[in-house]
Write a protein that holds these residues in place. Sequence first.
Motif, PDB file in Angstrom:
ATOM      1  N   HIS B  29       0.599  -0.871   0.462  1.00  0.00           N
ATOM      2  CA  HIS B  29       0.387  -0.199   0.419  1.00  0.00           C
ATOM      3  C   HIS B  29       1.105   1.174  -0.461  1.00  0.00           C
ATOM      4  O   HIS B  29       0.827   2.161  -1.077  1.00  0.00           O
ATOM      5  N   TRP B  30       1.760   1.059   0.632  1.00  0.00           N
ATOM      6  CA  TRP B  30       3.008   2.166   1.218  1.00  0.00           C
ATOM      7  C   TRP B  30       3.338   2.955  -0.470  1.00  0.00           C
ATOM      8  O   TRP B  30       3.056   3.731  -0.830  1.00  0.00           O
ATOM      9  N   GLN B  33       0.888   4.349  -3.582  1.00  0.00           N
ATOM     10  CA  GLN B  33       0.815   5.554  -2.624  1.00  0.00           C
ATOM     11  C   GLN B  33       1.914   6.672  -3.253  1.00  0.00           C
ATOM     12  O   GLN B  33       1.639   7.172  -3.772  1.00  0.00           O
ATOM     13  N   ARG B  34       2.929   5.967  -2.543  1.00  0.00           N
ATOM     14  CA  ARG B  34       4.413   6.947  -3.316  1.00  0.00           C
ATOM     15  C   ARG B  34       4.267   6.958  -4.964  1.00  0.00           C
ATOM     16  O   ARG B  34       5.097   8.072  -5.274  1.00  0.00           O
ATOM     17  N   SER B  36       2.076   6.429  -6.972  1.00  0.00           N
ATOM     18  CA  SER B  36       0.498   7.669  -7.843  1.00  0.00           C
ATOM     19  C   SER B  36       1.518   8.750  -7.250  1.00  0.00           C
ATOM     20  O   SER B  36       0.626   9.194  -7.942  1.00  0.00           O
ATOM     21  N   HIS B  85      -4.727   7.074  -6.651  1.00  0.00           N
ATOM     22  CA  HIS B  85      -4.295   7.665  -4.990  1.00  0.00           C
ATOM     23  C   HIS B  85      -5.058   8.168  -4.635  1.00  0.00           C
ATOM     24  O   HIS B  85      -4.857   8.095  -3.014  1.00  0.00           O
ATOM     25  N   LEU B  88      -6.624   5.035  -2.385  1.00  0.00           N
ATOM     26  CA  LEU B  88      -5.728   4.742  -1.481  1.00  0.00           C
ATOM     27  C   LEU B  88      -5.450   5.707   0.056  1.00  0.00           C
ATOM     28  O   LEU B  88      -4.982   5.183   1.133  1.00  0.00           O
ATOM     29  N   GLY B  89      -5.474   6.641  -0.286  1.00  0.00           N
ATOM     30  CA  GLY B  89      -5.051   7.461   0.661  1.00  0.00           C
ATOM     31  C   GLY B  89      -6.783   8.279   1.889  1.00  0.00           C
ATOM     32  O   GLY B  89      -6.816   8.000   3.455  1.00  0.00           O
TER      33      GLY B  89
END
Lengths: 130, 133
Positions: B29-30, B33-34, B36, B85, B88-89
Amino acid sequence: MSPAERPLSPHLQVYRWQLTSVMSILHRATGIALSVGTIVLVSWLGAASDGPEPYAAVQHFLGSWIGLLLLFGWSVSLYYHLCNGIRHLVWDTGYALELNRVYTGGWAVLGATAALTVVSWVVGLAHWAH
Amino acid sequence: MTEQHTHAPMRSSLGRAIGLGSAKEGVTHWWRQRVSALALVPLTIWFVIGVIGLAGADHATFVAWVRNPMTAIFLILLLIATFYHTALGLQVVIEDYLEREWARLATLLVMRLLSVLFAVRGILAVLKLALGA
């Protein structure tokens, strides 16, 4: 003291406000605001694809004072999240993690957000007036 | 290794080697996120410049802008990266604040559904304009 009554950290009532924590909270808050803003983005694209009348209606709304206020909030949120996001990406590479550089970066993000917002609106409104 | 265990470690050697942690997804997941976020940096700057140029533009001007193949491609990429993004956030926010299992799961499902719905709506609008249907 039972586990349920134990104070949790950070204990916001006694926690001193500081740049680092405020900016962290703002990153999440602007992220949530931008999530809502994506609905405006899609409505705008959708209206344009539906034809000149729906597009004109959306443009009219965005040109009203409430529309402009929303766009202003959206632009501030976007620039903040973008600049602070880049700050996070720099941290992820292991750079600028010393406390003084965390503060320098924080103020730089705030300054860049303000500058980008002002420049965008000056240019945008000048463009709009023509 | 500086770690010292006075009694049996909580984590097995196999668990440590696989490195996926208790959530069974490791850094997935981390990392997404980075990646995207990285894609969104140039896409967002491009989009904002485009929108400022379009301030007060009429329908014909707007359509002409989207008909440019580069505009259409970047708009679709922007929509995909943005909603990916965003999902995910928002997932992290929901997982942080909703304690009850059913409420968390229901909110996550609705959030994912709306993200996909808005993304598809946006992409279809761009395609319709770009292909002139």
